[in-house]
Design an enzyme around this catalytic site. Structure first.
Site, PDB file in Angstrom:
ATOM      1  N   HIS A   1       0.822  -1.219   0.000  1.00 20.27           N
ATOM      2  CA  HIS A   1       0.000   0.000   0.000  1.00 20.27           C
ATOM      3  C   HIS A   1       0.854   1.268   0.000  1.00 20.27           C
ATOM      4  O   HIS A   1       0.333   2.359   0.207  1.00 20.27           O
ATOM      5  CB  HIS A   1      -0.898   0.039   1.241  1.00 20.27           C
ATOM      6  CG  HIS A   1      -2.044  -0.919   1.205  1.00 20.27           C
ATOM      7  ND1 HIS A   1      -3.263  -0.626   0.639  1.00 20.27           N
ATOM      8  CD2 HIS A   1      -2.155  -2.185   1.668  1.00 20.27           C
ATOM      9  CE1 HIS A   1      -4.081  -1.660   0.762  1.00 20.27           C
ATOM     10  NE2 HIS A   1      -3.436  -2.619   1.383  1.00 20.27           N
TER      11      HIS A   1
ATOM     12  N   LYS B   1     -10.461  12.205   4.436  1.00 21.65           N
ATOM     13  CA  LYS B   1      -9.384  11.217   4.406  1.00 21.65           C
ATOM     14  C   LYS B   1      -8.405  11.529   5.538  1.00 21.65           C
ATOM     15  O   LYS B   1      -8.487  12.590   6.158  1.00 21.65           O
ATOM     16  CB  LYS B   1      -8.658  11.190   3.061  1.00 21.65           C
ATOM     17  CG  LYS B   1      -8.253  12.554   2.540  1.00 21.65           C
ATOM     18  CD  LYS B   1      -7.683  12.467   1.128  1.00 21.65           C
ATOM     19  CE  LYS B   1      -8.761  12.292   0.088  1.00 21.65           C
ATOM     20  NZ  LYS B   1      -8.761  11.010  -0.572  1.00 21.65           N
ATOM     21  N   ARG B   2      -7.515  10.605   5.783  1.00 17.87           N
ATOM     22  CA  ARG B   2      -6.486  10.812   6.794  1.00 17.87           C
ATOM     23  C   ARG B   2      -5.750  12.119   6.530  1.00 17.87           C
ATOM     24  O   ARG B   2      -5.479  12.462   5.379  1.00 17.87           O
ATOM     25  CB  ARG B   2      -5.532   9.615   6.738  1.00 17.87           C
ATOM     26  CG  ARG B   2      -4.470   9.534   7.784  1.00 17.87           C
ATOM     27  CD  ARG B   2      -3.867   8.128   7.799  1.00 17.87           C
ATOM     28  NE  ARG B   2      -3.478   7.693   6.460  1.00 17.87           N
ATOM     29  CZ  ARG B   2      -2.261   7.836   5.938  1.00 17.87           C
ATOM     30  NH1 ARG B   2      -1.310   8.435   6.636  1.00 17.87           N
ATOM     31  NH2 ARG B   2      -1.977   7.388   4.730  1.00 17.87           N
TER      32      ARG B   2
ATOM     33  N   LYS C   1      -1.553  14.221   1.001  1.00 16.73           N
ATOM     34  CA  LYS C   1      -2.946  14.274   0.548  1.00 16.73           C
ATOM     35  C   LYS C   1      -3.398  15.706   0.281  1.00 16.73           C
ATOM     36  O   LYS C   1      -4.456  15.950  -0.270  1.00 16.73           O
ATOM     37  CB  LYS C   1      -3.853  13.590   1.571  1.00 16.73           C
ATOM     38  CG  LYS C   1      -3.580  12.085   1.692  1.00 16.73           C
ATOM     39  CD  LYS C   1      -4.467  11.426   2.727  1.00 16.73           C
ATOM     40  CE  LYS C   1      -4.132   9.960   2.939  1.00 16.73           C
ATOM     41  NZ  LYS C   1      -4.560   9.092   1.827  1.00 16.73           N
TER      42      LYS C   1
ATOM     43  N   THR D   1      -9.888   5.289  -1.822  1.00 15.78           N
ATOM     44  CA  THR D   1     -11.187   4.619  -1.994  1.00 15.78           C
ATOM     45  C   THR D   1     -12.337   5.587  -1.751  1.00 15.78           C
ATOM     46  O   THR D   1     -13.455   5.325  -2.201  1.00 15.78           O
ATOM     47  CB  THR D   1     -11.332   3.398  -1.066  1.00 15.78           C
ATOM     48  OG1 THR D   1     -10.975   3.751   0.267  1.00 15.78           O
ATOM     49  CG2 THR D   1     -10.461   2.248  -1.542  1.00 15.78           C
TER      50      THR D   1
ATOM     51  N   LYS E   1     -16.297   5.844  -3.570  1.00 17.26           N
ATOM     52  CA  LYS E   1     -17.563   5.996  -2.838  1.00 17.26           C
ATOM     53  C   LYS E   1     -18.282   7.278  -3.264  1.00 17.26           C
ATOM     54  O   LYS E   1     -19.500   7.293  -3.448  1.00 17.26           O
ATOM     55  CB  LYS E   1     -17.282   6.035  -1.328  1.00 17.26           C
ATOM     56  CG  LYS E   1     -16.659   4.770  -0.765  1.00 17.26           C
ATOM     57  CD  LYS E   1     -16.055   5.019   0.610  1.00 17.26           C
ATOM     58  CE  LYS E   1     -15.148   3.884   1.016  1.00 17.26           C
ATOM     59  NZ  LYS E   1     -14.318   4.202   2.198  1.00 17.26           N
TER      60      LYS E   1
END
Length: 805
Positions: free
Chosen positions: A349, A535-536, A541, A643, A647
C-alpha cells in the site's frame, strides 16, 4: 435463515427485549433497544454461520485468511439486516412499535479499529468475500480502545480514548477454547536429540494468551456467513503469579489496548512490534490448527490455505509459519520454505521505499529471538542464492537485513508468491521505481488489483433515495452485479431522471445540514456546492492546497462585495496521527479559518467551512451521499489508490483530482468531460524531482495570488493562529514546498472556477453526476475480491489428494 414478516418480527423483538432486560422496550434507551435487536439478528444468522464453517471443513475447501492490522467495519446493524434481506421488514416493524430504525441503530458504537483506507478496505473485502460466497476469514486485533476519539479544543486536535467496548459488543463471540499462546523475549537454544536432529528450546519467555473473539461476516442474501477473528491479549490461566506487579499486568493489556501506539519513542516502537507479532503468530497458529484437522500431508497446506498480508504489518506471519513448520512439525527448512512461499501473498500500500516498515535487529532479537534467527537465515540464503544470478549490487539492494535493520517489505516480497499494488498507476510505480530491483528478480510475482468498495454499504445503506431511483430505472440486478449500474447511462438525456437525481442529492444535503446545525451549531445552505475532502490528514494528501483555495476565494469575495458566484460549503473530515505535529497544525489552521469565515456576515454565506469532529464510517455514510464535489488532490504519484474517490463518484459527486492513484482509472471510465483534472502528472513530478530545479520561493515572489494567500498565514489576518501559520508558511516557502502545492495552485484554482460555472447549469451538472454513478460499477469490491480469489489465492483451483494418485 427463515424469513419473517412484520408481525413475526414484532413478536420476536418484544420477546427478545423482555428476555434481556425484563421491562418494556418503550422505556428503554436507544442503546438497550439496539442490544435487543442485535441479539435477535444474531439468532437469525447463527445457524448459517455454523453451517458455513462446517461446510468448509467437511468439503476441505481452500480458505483465505486475510491478515490486517486494521479493520474498520462501521456499524454493523443495518449491514446485517440488508444482507439477511430483512431491512425493510425490521424498519416497518419498528415503526409499528413506535421506534425509528435510524435512532435504534445510533445505539451501536462505531468501532474505530482502523485509521482510514487500509482498514476500511479490509472490511469491504470481508463483506465481499461473504457476499460472493467465497471462503474467507479476517484476522486482526481486538483493540480495547482502537483509534482515538478526536475532539477539537480551541481548534486543536485532542485525542481521547474511544471506549467502544464500554457496553460490550453484541456481534462478537469469545472463543476461549480456541486460545493460543504467544511467546515474547527470553532465550532460544538449539539442542540435538539422540538421532542428531536439532530441537528448539525456549527459556525465560513471557507467555501471553491470545483469546479470539469471532464476528460473523454475513453475505448478501446468499446464506454464506464467514468469520472475522480479532485477538485479545490476556494473562494465561493459572499464571497470574508470573505477572506480580501492576506494571507487568498492564504490559499484557497494552498489547491490544490501542491501535497504533505513539511510536516516536523506543517503548512505543516495542509495543507496536509486539502487536504485529501477537496477531500474526496467533493467526498462523489458528490456521495451522485448522489445517491439521483435515488430516492431510503438509505439502497440501498451500492447496487448502491462503494467507494474505495487508501491507507489511503482518509480515511476521512468514517467519512464524516457518517456525511452526520446522520447530513444531519437524519439516526441513527446504520443505517449510516452499510451503510458506506458496501459502502467503502480500498487498503493498506504500509508494515510497523510505516509508516502508523497518525494525531494529536489536529490538527484534530482544523481543523475538527465534523469529530473528529465522529472518537472518532467510536473508542469508537469499543472498547466497541470488548473488551468482544477479550480482552483488542488485542482490544486496534486495537484502532483508541491512544497516542494523530488518526491511519488512523485502521480507514480504521474498517470502510470498504474489505482490500486488492497489491501482494501475501504483503498481506501475512499484514495478518501475520503488520495487524495481525485486521486479527484475521476480517479474511473475507482481500484479495489480485495483481497490474497490462495497456498494451495499455505500449505496444501499448510505443512500436509500438513490437506491430507489436505480431500482425503478434499471431494475435490481445491480445489487448483485454492480456492473449493471452502467444501464443508467441510457437515462442521461431523461429530464425526469435528472431531476430526480437532483432531488435525491438535495434531500441528502438537507440531512447533513441538519446534523451540522444540531451538532456543530453551524447553518449551511443545502443549495450550496458541498465540496468534500474526507481522508487521513497527511501532507501528501494536500488538505493544505484545499485551504489555500478557500483563502483565495475568501479574498476574492472580500474584494468584490455582491459578487455572483455559487455558495460553497467546504467539508473536511480527518484525523492526524497523535505524533504528526505538522498535520495537527493544519487541523488548527482549518479550524481557525472556519471560525473566521463562518462568523463573517459580509461574506453573505458564499463560503462556509465545516470540519467534522471524529470522522469515521458513520459520518462518512452521512457526508458522502451529500457531496457535490470530491477532492482527490494528492500530489500525483503519492496516493496508492484512494477509496473515498470511488464511494463519492458512486453517490454522484464530481471529482476534482490530480492523475493519481485509482483516480486515473476513474478518469478512464467517466471521461474527461465528467471529471476535473488539474496539476502535474506523475511523469511531470518525476522530471521535476530529477531536475532538482523547483523553487517555491520564486513562485511566492512572482505569483501575486499565491503571495497574498500565504501572507495571510503570517500577517495576523487569521485570528487564533500562533506558531502554526509561520510553520506552515515556512514549509511552503523556506523549505521548498515538498508536495508542490504552489506549483499546482493556479491549475487548481482554475478548475474550481470551472466548477462554479458548471454547477449553475443544473441539468448538465446532474447529467455528469448520473454518468459518474453509471460508471462506478467496476469499482465494486466484489470484482476486486473475485480477481484476488482467481489470480492470487486460487480459491477455485484446488489440488486434491486423489489428483496425485
Amino acid at each position: 435463515m427463515q424469513k419473517m414478516d412484520v408481525s413475526q418480527f414484532k413478536d420476536r423483538y418484544k420477546k427478545k427485549f423482555q428476555e434481556r432486560f425484563a421491562f418494556n422496550y418503550e422505556n428503554a434507551t436507544k442503546q438497550e433497544q439496539f442490544v435487543a435487536l442485535g441479539h435477535l439478528v444474531k439468532d437469525l444468522y447463527s445457524s448459517d454461520w455454523k453451517e458455513t464453517v462446517d461446510t468448509y471443513q467437511e468439503n476441505k475447501q481452500k480458505q483465505v485468511y486475510y491478515f490486517s492490522m486494521e479493520f474498520l467495519p462501521g456499524r454493523m446493524l443495518k449491514s446485517n439486516l440488508l444482507n439477511l434481506g430483512i431491512l425493510d421488514v425490521v424498519q416497518e416493524g419498528l415503526a409499528e412499535l413506535g421506534l425509528d430504525l435510524d435512532e435504534v441503530a445510533s445505539g451501536e458504537m462505531d468501532p474505530a479499529l482502523g485509521n482510514g483506507g487500509l482498514g476500511r478496505l479490509a472490511s469491504c473485502f470481508m463483506d465481499s468475500l461473504a457476499s460472493t460466497g467465497l471462503p474467507g476469514n479476517g484476522n486482526g486485533i481486538r483493540y480495547r480502545y482502537g483509534l482515538f476519539k478526536q475532539k477539537f479544543i480551541d481548534g486543536h486536535q485532542i485525542e481521547l480514548p474511544e471506549n467502544w467496548l464500554r457496553n460490550g459488543n453484541v456481534w462478537e463471540v469469545r472463543r476461549e477454547n480456541k486460545a493460543v499462546t504467544v511467546r515474547f523475549g527470553g532465550q532460544v537454544s538449539l539442542e540435538p536429540d539422540n538421532e542428531g536432529n536439532m530441537h528448539v528450546t525456549y527459556h525465560n519467555t513471557q507467555n501471553i494468551l491470545a483469546v479470539p473473539y469471532d464476528t460473523a461476516m454475513v453475505g448478501y442474501q446468499n446464506g454464506t456467513v464467514n468469520n472475522l477473528r480479532l485477538w485479545s491479549a490476556e494473562i494465561p490461566y493459572g499464571e497470574e503469579y508470573l505477572f506480580p506487579t501492576e506494571e507487568e499486568r498492564n504490559g499484557v493489556k497494552q498489547i491490544t489496548e490501542y491501535l497504533y501506539p505513539d511510536d516516536s519513542n523506543y517503548e512505543g516502537l516495542l509495543l507496536r512490534l509486539k502487536q504485529e507479532y501477537f496477531f500474526s503468530s496467533a493467526g498462523v497458529q489458528s490456521v495451522v490448527r485448522y489445517f491439521k484437522q483435515l488430516n492431510l500431508d503438509w505439502s497440501y497446506l498451500p492447496d487448502k490455505i491462503a494467507i494474505h498480508i495487508n501491507d507489511t504489518h503482518p509480515t511476521l506471519a512468514i517467519p512464524e509459519l516457518m517456525r511452526i513448520l520446522m520447530d513444531e512439525e519437524g519439516l526441513s527448512w527446504e520443505q517449510a520454505w516452499e510451503i510458506t512461499k506458496k501459502t502467503i501473498s502480500y498487498t503493498n500500500h506504500t509508494i515510497l521505499q523510505e516509508a516502508m516498515e523497518r525494525w531494529s535487529i536489536d529490538m527484534m532479537n530482544l523481543l523475538l529471538p527465534r523469529i530473528t534467527q529465522i529472518i537472518m537465515e532467510i536473508n542469508r540464503r537469499h543472498i547466497e542464492k541470488k548473488t551468482p544470478l544477479y550480482g552483488e549490487d542488485l542482490t544486496n539492494r534486495t537484502a532483508i537485513v541491512a544497516n542494523g535493520e530488518i526491511k519488512m517489505a523485502n521480507l514480504a516480497i521474498i517470502g510470498s508468491h504474489s505482490i500486488n499494488g492497489v491501482a494501475k498507476l501504483h503498481t506501475n510505480i512499484l514495478i518501475n521505481h520503488t520495487l524495481h530491483d525485486f521486479y527484475l528478480m521476480y517479474p511473475n510475482k507482481f500484479n495489480n488489483k485495483t481497490n474497490g468498495v462495497t456498494m451495499r454499504r455505500w449505496l444501499q445503506i448510505s443512500n436509500p433515495g438513490l437506491t430507489d431511483l436505480l431500482d425503478e430505472t434499471i431494475g435490481t440486478e445491480w445489487k448483485t452485479n454492480a456492473n449493471d449500474i452502467i444501464l443508467l447511462k441510457a437515462y442521461a438525456e431523461d429530464k425526469e431522471v435528472l431531476a430526480r437525481i437532483d432531488a435525491v442529492k438535495l434531500e441528502n444535503k438537507k440531512r447533513f445540514a441538519k446534523y451540522v446545525s444540531e451538532e456543530m451549531d453551524i447553518e449551511i445552505d443545502p443549495n450550496a456546492i458541498f465540496d468534500v475532502q474526507i481522508k487521513r490528514l497527511h501532507a501528501y494528501k494536500r488538505q493544505l492546497l484545499n485551504v489555500l483555495h478557500i483563502l483565495d476565494r475568501y479574498q476574492y469575495i472580500k474584494d468584490n462585495p455582491g459578487v455572483d458566484i455559487p455558495k460553497r460549503v467546504f467539508i473536511f473530515g480527518a484525523k492526524a496521527a497523535p505524533s504528526y505535529h505538522y498535520a495537527k497544525q493544519i487541523i488548527k489552521l482549518i479550524n481557525a479559518i472556519a471560525e473566521m469565515i463562518n462568523n463573517d456576515s459580509s461574506l453573505n454565506d458564499l463560503i462556509k467551512v465545516v470540519f467534522v469532529e471524529n470522522y469515521g464510517v458513520s459520518l462518512a455514510e452521512l457526508i458522502i451521499p451529500a457531496a457535490d464535489v470530491s477532492e482527490q488532490i494528492s500530489l500525483a504519484g503519492k496516493e496508492a489508490s484512494g477509496t473515498s474517490n470511488m464511494k463519492l463518484m458512486a453517490n454522484g459527486a464530481l471529482t476534482i483530482a490530480t492523475m493519481d492513484g485509482a483516480t486515473v482509472e476513474i478518469y478512464d471510465y467517466v471521461g474527461e468531460e465528467n471529471i476535473y483534472i488539474f496539476g502535474m502528472s506523475n511523469e511531470e513530478v518525476q522530471k521535476l524531482n530529477a531536475a532538482n530545479s523547483y523553487n517555491s520561493r520564486e513562485i511566492y515572489e512572482k505569483n501575486p495570488a499565491v503571495k497574498r494567500v500565504l501572507n495571510m498565514l503570517i500577517d495576523g489576518s487569521i485570528p487564533g493562529l500562533e506558531d502554526e501559520g509561520q510553520d506552515i508558511f515556512d514549509s511552503l516557502v523556506k523549505y521548498n514546498d515538498e508536495y508542490y502545492l504552489l506549483k499546482d495552485f493556479d491549475s487548481y484554482i482554475n478548475a474550481h472556477k470551472q466548477i462554479d460555472k458548471d454547477f449553475r447549469n443544473r441539468e448538465t451538472w446532474n447529467r455528469r453526476a448520473l454518468l459518474n454513478i453509471a460508471s462506478s460499477g467496476p469499482f465494486s469490491a466484489d470484482y476486486t475480491i473475485e480477481r484476488y480469489a482467481d489470480e492470487i489465492w486460487k480459491l477455485g483451483a484446488q489440488r486434491e489428494p486423489e489428483d496425485l494418485i
